[in-house]
Design a protein around this motif. Structure first.
Motif, PDB file in Angstrom:
ATOM      1  N   PHE A  59       0.855  -1.182   0.000  1.00 52.89           N
ATOM      2  CA  PHE A  59       0.000   0.000   0.000  1.00 52.89           C
ATOM      3  C   PHE A  59       0.893   1.234   0.000  1.00 52.89           C
ATOM      4  O   PHE A  59       1.611   1.483   0.965  1.00 52.89           O
ATOM      5  CB  PHE A  59      -0.920   0.016   1.218  1.00 52.89           C
ATOM      6  CG  PHE A  59      -1.829   1.225   1.266  1.00 52.89           C
ATOM      7  CD1 PHE A  59      -2.769   1.445   0.272  1.00 52.89           C
ATOM      8  CD2 PHE A  59      -1.740   2.136   2.308  1.00 52.89           C
ATOM      9  CE1 PHE A  59      -3.602   2.547   0.313  1.00 52.89           C
ATOM     10  CE2 PHE A  59      -2.577   3.239   2.365  1.00 52.89           C
ATOM     11  CZ  PHE A  59      -3.516   3.447   1.362  1.00 52.89           C
ATOM     12  N   VAL A  60       0.862   1.953  -1.106  1.00 56.58           N
ATOM     13  CA  VAL A  60       1.686   3.151  -1.267  1.00 56.58           C
ATOM     14  C   VAL A  60       0.810   4.248  -1.846  1.00 56.58           C
ATOM     15  O   VAL A  60       0.081   4.027  -2.814  1.00 56.58           O
ATOM     16  CB  VAL A  60       2.884   2.888  -2.204  1.00 56.58           C
ATOM     17  CG1 VAL A  60       3.723   4.158  -2.368  1.00 56.58           C
ATOM     18  CG2 VAL A  60       3.755   1.749  -1.680  1.00 56.58           C
ATOM     19  N   VAL A  61       0.870   5.436  -1.255  1.00 57.45           N
ATOM     20  CA  VAL A  61       0.137   6.591  -1.775  1.00 57.45           C
ATOM     21  C   VAL A  61       1.140   7.705  -2.039  1.00 57.45           C
ATOM     22  O   VAL A  61       1.896   8.095  -1.142  1.00 57.45           O
ATOM     23  CB  VAL A  61      -0.944   7.077  -0.780  1.00 57.45           C
ATOM     24  CG1 VAL A  61      -1.698   8.271  -1.369  1.00 57.45           C
ATOM     25  CG2 VAL A  61      -1.908   5.949  -0.440  1.00 57.45           C
ATOM     26  N   ILE A  62       1.130   8.201  -3.259  1.00 57.55           N
ATOM     27  CA  ILE A  62       2.021   9.288  -3.641  1.00 57.55           C
ATOM     28  C   ILE A  62       1.173  10.511  -3.966  1.00 57.55           C
ATOM     29  O   ILE A  62       0.301  10.466  -4.842  1.00 57.55           O
ATOM     30  CB  ILE A  62       2.905   8.902  -4.836  1.00 57.55           C
ATOM     31  CG1 ILE A  62       3.760   7.688  -4.474  1.00 57.55           C
ATOM     32  CG2 ILE A  62       3.788  10.062  -5.265  1.00 57.55           C
ATOM     33  CD1 ILE A  62       4.577   7.136  -5.613  1.00 57.55           C
ATOM     34  N   ARG A  63       1.413  11.576  -3.256  1.00 53.54           N
ATOM     35  CA  ARG A  63       0.684  12.843  -3.407  1.00 53.54           C
ATOM     36  C   ARG A  63       1.532  13.761  -4.288  1.00 53.54           C
ATOM     37  O   ARG A  63       2.502  14.345  -3.829  1.00 53.54           O
ATOM     38  CB  ARG A  63       0.460  13.457  -2.031  1.00 53.54           C
ATOM     39  CG  ARG A  63      -0.392  14.707  -2.002  1.00 53.54           C
ATOM     40  CD  ARG A  63      -0.447  15.255  -0.589  1.00 53.54           C
ATOM     41  NE  ARG A  63       0.858  15.684  -0.114  1.00 53.54           N
ATOM     42  CZ  ARG A  63       1.384  15.362   1.067  1.00 53.54           C
ATOM     43  NH1 ARG A  63       0.724  14.579   1.904  1.00 53.54           N
ATOM     44  NH2 ARG A  63       2.575  15.820   1.412  1.00 53.54           N
ATOM     45  N   GLY A  64       1.172  13.816  -5.567  1.00 52.06           N
ATOM     46  CA  GLY A  64       2.016  14.551  -6.499  1.00 52.06           C
ATOM     47  C   GLY A  64       3.307  13.774  -6.712  1.00 52.06           C
ATOM     48  O   GLY A  64       3.328  12.743  -7.355  1.00 52.06           O
ATOM     49  N   GLU A  65       4.388  14.261  -6.118  1.00 57.02           N
ATOM     50  CA  GLU A  65       5.674  13.563  -6.184  1.00 57.02           C
ATOM     51  C   GLU A  65       6.151  13.145  -4.797  1.00 57.02           C
ATOM     52  O   GLU A  65       7.276  12.690  -4.634  1.00 57.02           O
ATOM     53  CB  GLU A  65       6.727  14.461  -6.844  1.00 57.02           C
ATOM     54  CG  GLU A  65       6.397  14.818  -8.297  1.00 57.02           C
ATOM     55  CD  GLU A  65       7.448  15.686  -8.933  1.00 57.02           C
ATOM     56  OE1 GLU A  65       8.387  16.111  -8.215  1.00 57.02           O
ATOM     57  OE2 GLU A  65       7.356  15.944 -10.151  1.00 57.02           O
ATOM     58  N   SER A 194      -0.614  -9.695  -3.814  1.00 51.71           N
ATOM     59  CA  SER A 194      -1.969  -9.692  -3.270  1.00 51.71           C
ATOM     60  C   SER A 194      -2.471  -8.279  -2.979  1.00 51.71           C
ATOM     61  O   SER A 194      -1.703  -7.389  -2.603  1.00 51.71           O
ATOM     62  CB  SER A 194      -2.023 -10.514  -1.972  1.00 51.71           C
ATOM     63  OG  SER A 194      -1.772 -11.867  -2.232  1.00 51.71           O
ATOM     64  N   TYR A 195      -3.758  -8.109  -3.127  1.00 54.51           N
ATOM     65  CA  TYR A 195      -4.408  -6.826  -2.849  1.00 54.51           C
ATOM     66  C   TYR A 195      -4.308  -6.501  -1.363  1.00 54.51           C
ATOM     67  O   TYR A 195      -4.658  -7.311  -0.503  1.00 54.51           O
ATOM     68  CB  TYR A 195      -5.878  -6.918  -3.271  1.00 54.51           C
ATOM     69  CG  TYR A 195      -6.685  -5.678  -3.020  1.00 54.51           C
ATOM     70  CD1 TYR A 195      -6.585  -4.582  -3.854  1.00 54.51           C
ATOM     71  CD2 TYR A 195      -7.567  -5.613  -1.949  1.00 54.51           C
ATOM     72  CE1 TYR A 195      -7.337  -3.445  -3.640  1.00 54.51           C
ATOM     73  CE2 TYR A 195      -8.339  -4.483  -1.724  1.00 54.51           C
ATOM     74  CZ  TYR A 195      -8.211  -3.399  -2.566  1.00 54.51           C
ATOM     75  OH  TYR A 195      -8.953  -2.269  -2.338  1.00 54.51           O
ATOM     76  N   LEU A 196      -3.796  -5.316  -1.060  1.00 54.58           N
ATOM     77  CA  LEU A 196      -3.651  -4.818   0.318  1.00 54.58           C
ATOM     78  C   LEU A 196      -3.150  -5.909   1.273  1.00 54.58           C
ATOM     79  O   LEU A 196      -3.893  -6.371   2.148  1.00 54.58           O
ATOM     80  CB  LEU A 196      -4.990  -4.260   0.818  1.00 54.58           C
ATOM     81  CG  LEU A 196      -5.411  -2.901   0.252  1.00 54.58           C
ATOM     82  CD1 LEU A 196      -6.771  -2.503   0.801  1.00 54.58           C
ATOM     83  CD2 LEU A 196      -4.380  -1.821   0.557  1.00 54.58           C
ATOM     84  N   PRO A 197      -1.908  -6.315   1.145  1.00 52.11           N
ATOM     85  CA  PRO A 197      -1.399  -7.399   1.994  1.00 52.11           C
ATOM     86  C   PRO A 197      -1.405  -7.070   3.484  1.00 52.11           C
ATOM     87  O   PRO A 197      -1.450  -7.979   4.310  1.00 52.11           O
ATOM     88  CB  PRO A 197       0.040  -7.598   1.486  1.00 52.11           C
ATOM     89  CG  PRO A 197       0.381  -6.352   0.750  1.00 52.11           C
ATOM     90  CD  PRO A 197      -0.899  -5.851   0.168  1.00 52.11           C
ATOM     91  N   ASP A 198      -1.430  -5.780   3.829  1.00 51.13           N
ATOM     92  CA  ASP A 198      -1.486  -5.443   5.250  1.00 51.13           C
ATOM     93  C   ASP A 198      -2.904  -5.558   5.812  1.00 51.13           C
ATOM     94  O   ASP A 198      -3.117  -5.394   7.015  1.00 51.13           O
ATOM     95  CB  ASP A 198      -0.911  -4.041   5.517  1.00 51.13           C
ATOM     96  CG  ASP A 198      -1.633  -2.949   4.749  1.00 51.13           C
ATOM     97  OD1 ASP A 198      -2.347  -3.272   3.785  1.00 51.13           O
ATOM     98  OD2 ASP A 198      -1.472  -1.766   5.107  1.00 51.13           O
ATOM     99  N   ALA A 199      -3.883  -5.846   4.930  1.00 51.72           N
ATOM    100  CA  ALA A 199      -5.264  -6.086   5.383  1.00 51.72           C
ATOM    101  C   ALA A 199      -5.677  -7.498   4.998  1.00 51.72           C
ATOM    102  O   ALA A 199      -6.863  -7.769   4.759  1.00 51.72           O
ATOM    103  CB  ALA A 199      -6.208  -5.072   4.761  1.00 51.72           C
ATOM    104  N   LEU A 200      -4.713  -8.394   4.968  1.00 50.16           N
ATOM    105  CA  LEU A 200      -4.926  -9.749   4.467  1.00 50.16           C
ATOM    106  C   LEU A 200      -6.011 -10.499   5.236  1.00 50.16           C
ATOM    107  O   LEU A 200      -6.726 -11.317   4.683  1.00 50.16           O
ATOM    108  CB  LEU A 200      -3.608 -10.530   4.527  1.00 50.16           C
ATOM    109  CG  LEU A 200      -3.495 -11.786   3.677  1.00 50.16           C
ATOM    110  CD1 LEU A 200      -3.690 -11.466   2.201  1.00 50.16           C
ATOM    111  CD2 LEU A 200      -2.143 -12.459   3.897  1.00 50.16           C
ATOM    112  N   TYR A 201      -6.137 -10.226   6.526  1.00 49.55           N
ATOM    113  CA  TYR A 201      -7.080 -10.980   7.359  1.00 49.55           C
ATOM    114  C   TYR A 201      -8.321 -10.161   7.723  1.00 49.55           C
ATOM    115  O   TYR A 201      -9.066 -10.535   8.623  1.00 49.55           O
ATOM    116  CB  TYR A 201      -6.365 -11.472   8.617  1.00 49.55           C
ATOM    117  CG  TYR A 201      -5.163 -12.332   8.286  1.00 49.55           C
ATOM    118  CD1 TYR A 201      -5.328 -13.618   7.772  1.00 49.55           C
ATOM    119  CD2 TYR A 201      -3.870 -11.848   8.438  1.00 49.55           C
ATOM    120  CE1 TYR A 201      -4.233 -14.404   7.441  1.00 49.55           C
ATOM    121  CE2 TYR A 201      -2.759 -12.628   8.106  1.00 49.55           C
ATOM    122  CZ  TYR A 201      -2.949 -13.899   7.609  1.00 49.55           C
ATOM    123  OH  TYR A 201      -1.869 -14.673   7.260  1.00 49.55           O
TER     124      TYR A 201
END
Length: 258
Positions: A59-65, A194-201
């Motif tokens: 899960f990575v969010v980039i705001r502009g740069e 996998s989709y959102l591995p930190d929300a796997l469970y």
């Protein structure tokens, strides 16, 4: 004079106009309030940057740069709240549903207060320079529901992946095998895991994870079939080993017979 100020604010850029009009909307003059409120309803604030969001493999969010770091969220709940809205993209999410997910054992009143604080933290992470009084460009709040703004400039790897797979499948059924292979290879590169591995469970992420996994599996098998038909068994093997439980017995048997 204040009425003139309200009318002049219309000509200002949104970041400057919002706080002025917000203040004038509380003016003692009904006429001033009416002009300010009417202008606010039609004034649009849009950040000068897109959000680039990676959901596959991490899960990575980039705001502009600028990448939004853990400390920028200020709480794990703000980060999770955003993930929930992204997972439900296109649908309005009831407040009670969010409260049950984020604070399942808390009484309603304090949970609502926590949600208010969490929403503020989320907004600060996504739009740190949003002018006071301007609605979020990324999160829509309508009554007791929340949603990702469908007009927001958000680039999702899941959307890119789905589009590449759909285009690849369409090219394949049209008999355009070269185009199909190119598009499906590009989809394989986008799918980082996998989709959102930190929300796997977390149950709320399961359906979307399985949907994308199924799409990935089908795309990998189709691509493997096509390259195997061209005699490139080594490349086909790479697709069968992308994920052990995604292989197809028919394709494996074909590879063993090559």
């Amino acid at each position: 004079m204040r009425l003139q100020a309200a009318r002049l604010a219309v000509s200002l850029d949104a970041p400057f106009a919002f706080p002025i009009l917000r203040a004038l909307s509380k003016d003692r003059s009904a006429e001033v309030r009416q002009v300010a409120e009417e202008t606010l309803r039609h004034l649009v604030y849009k950040p000068a940057y897109p959000l680039v969001v990676r959901l596959l493999g991490a899960f990575v969010v980039i705001r502009g740069e600028i990448e939004i770091r853990d400390r920028d969220w200020r709480s794990s709940k703000a980060r999770q709240f955003f993930q929930i809205l992204l997972t439900e993209q296109g649908r309005a999410v009831p407040r009670d549903y969010i409260l049950d997910l984020l604070w399942p054992d808390m009484e309603t009143a304090p949970a609502i207060n926590n949600l208010r604080v969490t929403l503020n933290r989320l907004s600060k992470a996504l739009e740190p320079d949003r002018p006071d009084g301007a609605p979020s460009a990324f999160i829509l709040q309508q009554g007791d529901t929340f949603a990702i703004n469908p007009t927001a400039d958000i680039l999702l790897d899941t959307t890119q992946f789905s589009q590449k797979v759909a285009e690849g499948n369409k090219a394949f059924y049209r008999g355009q095998r070269r185009d199909a292979m190119l598009l499906l290879r590009e989809s394989m590169q986008i799918y980082g895991g996998s989709y959102l591995p930190d929300a796997l469970y977390d149950d709320w992420s399961t359906i979307e994870r399985e949907r994308l996994l199924h799409m990935f599996t089908e795309a990998a098998l189709l691509l493997g079939e096509m390259v195997l038909d061209e005699g490139r068994a080594h490349e086909a093997v790479s697709y069968t080993h992308l994920r052990a439980h995604e292989t197809d017995s028919y394709l494996v048997c074909r590879l063993l017979l090559e």
